[in-house]
Design an enzyme around this catalytic site. Structure first.
Site, PDB file in Angstrom:
ATOM      1  N   CYS A 131       5.400  -6.494  16.137  1.00 25.98           N
ATOM      2  CA  CYS A 131       4.804  -5.583  17.118  1.00 25.98           C
ATOM      3  C   CYS A 131       3.355  -6.022  17.324  1.00 25.98           C
ATOM      4  O   CYS A 131       2.626  -6.249  16.346  1.00 25.98           O
ATOM      5  CB  CYS A 131       4.898  -4.148  16.626  1.00 25.98           C
ATOM      6  SG  CYS A 131       6.621  -3.665  16.345  1.00 25.98           S
ATOM      7  N   GLU A 145       0.823  -1.191   0.000  1.00 26.74           N
ATOM      8  CA  GLU A 145       0.000   0.000   0.000  1.00 26.74           C
ATOM      9  C   GLU A 145       0.858   1.241   0.000  1.00 26.74           C
ATOM     10  O   GLU A 145       1.925   1.266   0.577  1.00 26.74           O
ATOM     11  CB  GLU A 145      -0.771   0.044   1.312  1.00 26.74           C
ATOM     12  CG  GLU A 145      -2.161  -0.402   1.206  1.00 26.74           C
ATOM     13  CD  GLU A 145      -2.792  -0.403   2.584  1.00 26.74           C
ATOM     14  OE1 GLU A 145      -3.609  -1.282   2.801  1.00 26.74           O
ATOM     15  OE2 GLU A 145      -2.438   0.466   3.414  1.00 26.74           O
ATOM     16  N   GLY A 156       6.624  -2.501   6.655  1.00 25.62           N
ATOM     17  CA  GLY A 156       8.026  -2.896   6.777  1.00 25.62           C
ATOM     18  C   GLY A 156       8.856  -2.026   7.692  1.00 25.62           C
ATOM     19  O   GLY A 156       8.456  -0.930   8.082  1.00 25.62           O
ATOM     20  N   CYS A 178       2.956   8.204   2.091  1.00 26.55           N
ATOM     21  CA  CYS A 178       3.407   7.190   3.044  1.00 26.55           C
ATOM     22  C   CYS A 178       3.881   5.981   2.230  1.00 26.55           C
ATOM     23  O   CYS A 178       3.094   5.349   1.517  1.00 26.55           O
ATOM     24  CB  CYS A 178       2.226   6.841   3.953  1.00 26.55           C
ATOM     25  SG  CYS A 178       2.618   5.633   5.193  1.00 26.55           S
ATOM     26  N   CYS A 180     -16.237   7.334   3.694  1.00 24.64           N
ATOM     27  CA  CYS A 180     -15.948   5.903   3.661  1.00 24.64           C
ATOM     28  C   CYS A 180     -17.080   5.140   2.996  1.00 24.64           C
ATOM     29  O   CYS A 180     -16.843   4.198   2.257  1.00 24.64           O
ATOM     30  CB  CYS A 180     -15.758   5.360   5.067  1.00 24.64           C
ATOM     31  SG  CYS A 180     -14.116   5.660   5.670  1.00 24.64           S
ATOM     32  N   CYS A 228       6.719  -7.743   7.303  1.00 25.57           N
ATOM     33  CA  CYS A 228       7.715  -7.246   8.264  1.00 25.57           C
ATOM     34  C   CYS A 228       8.153  -8.414   9.131  1.00 25.57           C
ATOM     35  O   CYS A 228       7.339  -9.273   9.464  1.00 25.57           O
ATOM     36  CB  CYS A 228       7.094  -6.143   9.136  1.00 25.57           C
ATOM     37  SG  CYS A 228       8.291  -5.318  10.212  1.00 25.57           S
ATOM     38  N   CYS A 245       0.372  -4.183  15.611  1.00 26.13           N
ATOM     39  CA  CYS A 245       0.499  -3.811  14.195  1.00 26.13           C
ATOM     40  C   CYS A 245       0.039  -4.945  13.289  1.00 26.13           C
ATOM     41  O   CYS A 245       0.463  -6.091  13.457  1.00 26.13           O
ATOM     42  CB  CYS A 245       1.955  -3.454  13.878  1.00 26.13           C
ATOM     43  SG  CYS A 245       2.264  -3.168  12.129  1.00 26.13           S
TER      44      CYS A 245
END
Ligand code: SAH
Ligand code: SF4
Length: 421
Positions: free
Chosen positions: A160, A136, A221, A149, A395, A156, A163
């Site tokens: 975490c 993304e 990542g 971003c 949305c 990754c 996440c």
């Protein structure tokens, strides 16, 4: 040349053509199997010179030709060798026979009413025949800037606990070309190259020369686990004769890979953001397991020594607000105490929940109380007001098959996008 940008609320972008997954060294080759052509996008100047000599351009000429090509690729955003009016016709033909100017394939695009745009890019898997993967790339416009971003890895390796990316196993590192490719896609879609018609639509910046003016390495990542590719990709993004986004407008976010922090400052000069999220090692060990290797004291020492850190170039500390976990007022006071003496900014990020997570976002009142302590300690008020109804309505209008941007996700992204420049 006209831009391909449009301002529809949501657009699914059709595939650019059927393609067999290309080999990794040909990141996004043009359709066709064995003779798949390599894209010139994202090659360094040295690699570009090599690509020219490979098709018979004498070495002595290659430097000048690289200069010309660089301008067409990165200032004009050219997608057709035929546009390159100051390049001889023979060379244009030679280039078109051997290479392409293609970008990463856009699998889907979403545009929200407030101008936030999200692209899902399809990239080849690890090795020939491996399944393609998606990363993304999100664009967050504000009146005086637009922040992109960017992802550094597919998946990754760090887990975490709050996440979503951490639940996906690492598929592979992105190449420098794929990092640059994300910026190219955004500029293409926004008409953000010299001579192109700018995209129209609500929310896009009205001040400043560029739609994409800032970059945050805060996508998928851990950028410091793919340091060389990130460094080389960002060098291309900064190139003053090309994409020209200055290092002060680029922020790299790390979960705390201490041994790489010094190199990051010395070799990229970009702004640093650190995902702190907890003020005690016992809790940070759980939230950011890398803390077991590099605990808070070591991380903060590396921040104090970050090359170039000063009041004008502060380090951003990210702190995700998790209800009942790290959001007490005692935590806020400890946060302020820990960061004393480090030129710092603090971004409080409302937690963005995902299916299966055990965490909840802190209540808004608690975020405000927390932020007040941080504010009273001299840090700019770091959380933005939620854009509530307007965004929820937006949305509802997103039609793409991919996951929708939630109000909270957008808030989180906006908080992350805050930089001074
Ligand atoms: N791996 C790097 C950069 C990518 S994550 C890092 O961890 O810093 C970018 C930021 O988003 C980090 O601060 C990360 O902690 C935060 N983040 C991850 N998941 C989140 C979630 N569900 N809600 C809010 N912020 C999140
Ligand atoms: Fe997610 Fe960053 Fe942690 Fe990786 S390092 S799991 S991307 S928060």
């Amino acid at each position: 040349m006209t831009a391909t940008a449009d301002a529809a609320i949501s657009t699914a972008v059709p595939n650019a053509g059927a393609r067999t997954p290309p080999a990794r060294s040909v990141p996004w080759a043009s359709p066709g199997s064995a003779a798949a052509k390599r894209s010139l996008i994202g090659l360094s100047r040295v690699e570009l010179a090599g690509a020219l000599t490979a098709i018979g351009v004498p070495e002595k000429q290659a430097r000048m030709r690289v200069q010309q090509l660089w301008h067409w690729l990165y200032v004009r955003g050219s997608q057709d060798f035929g546009d390159m009016s100051n390049v001889s016709k023979d060379l244009r033909t030679g280039l078109a026979d051997a290479y392409t100017l293609s970008r990463p394939e856009i699998a889907a695009e979403q545009i929200s009413a407030d101008g936030t745009r999200k692209w899902l890019l399809r990239l080849p898997g690890d090795g020939p025949g491996a399944a393609a993967h998606e990363v993304e790339c999100v664009y967050i416009p504000e009146s005086d800037r637009g922040t992109l971003c960017v992802s550094s890895q597919i998946g990754c390796t760090l887990n975490c606990s709050f996440c979503h990316t951490g639940t996906q196993r690492l598929v592979r590192n992105l190449t420098p070309a794929e990092i640059v490719g994300q910026v190219m896609v955004a500029r293409d879609r926004l008409g953000d190259f010299t001579g192109m018609e700018r995209a129209k639509g609500p929310g896009l910046p009205t001040e400043g020369e560029r739609c994409v003016s800032n970059i945050v390495m805060m996508g998928m990542g851990e950028p410091l686990y793919n340091f060389e590719a990130v460094r080389d990709g960002l060098a291309m993004v900064q190139d003053g004769e090309g994409l020209a986004i200055s290092r002060r407008r680029i922020t790299l976010s790390t979960s705390g890979v201490v041994p790489m922090i010094g190199r990051c400052g010395a070799e990229t000069g970009v702004m640093l953001a650190v995902s702190l999220h907890a003020v005690r090692d016992e809790l940070r060990d759980v939230l950011v397991p890398l803390n077991r290797k590099y605990p808070i004291a070591e991380l903060l020492a590396a921040c104090r020594n970050y090359p170039g850190v000063s009041n004008a170039r502060r380090i951003t500390f990210e702190y995700v607000m998790l209800k009942g976990v790290n959001d007490s007022l005692a935590d806020a006071r400890e946060l302020v105490r820990l960061l004393k003496g480090i030129p710092a900014k603090i971004n409080l990020i409302p937690f963005n929940p995902w299916p299966g997570t055990q965490y909840e976002c802190s209540d808004w009142e608690q975020i405000e109380r927390f932020s007040e302590i941080v504010f009273n300690a001299g840090y700019a008020s770091p959380v933005r007001t939620p854009r509530g109804r307007d965004i929820l309505a937006a949305c509802g209008q997103l039609k793409s098959a991919t996951e929708k941007l939630s109000a909270r996700e957008r808030m989180a992204l906006r908080a992350m996008a805050m930089t001074d420049e």
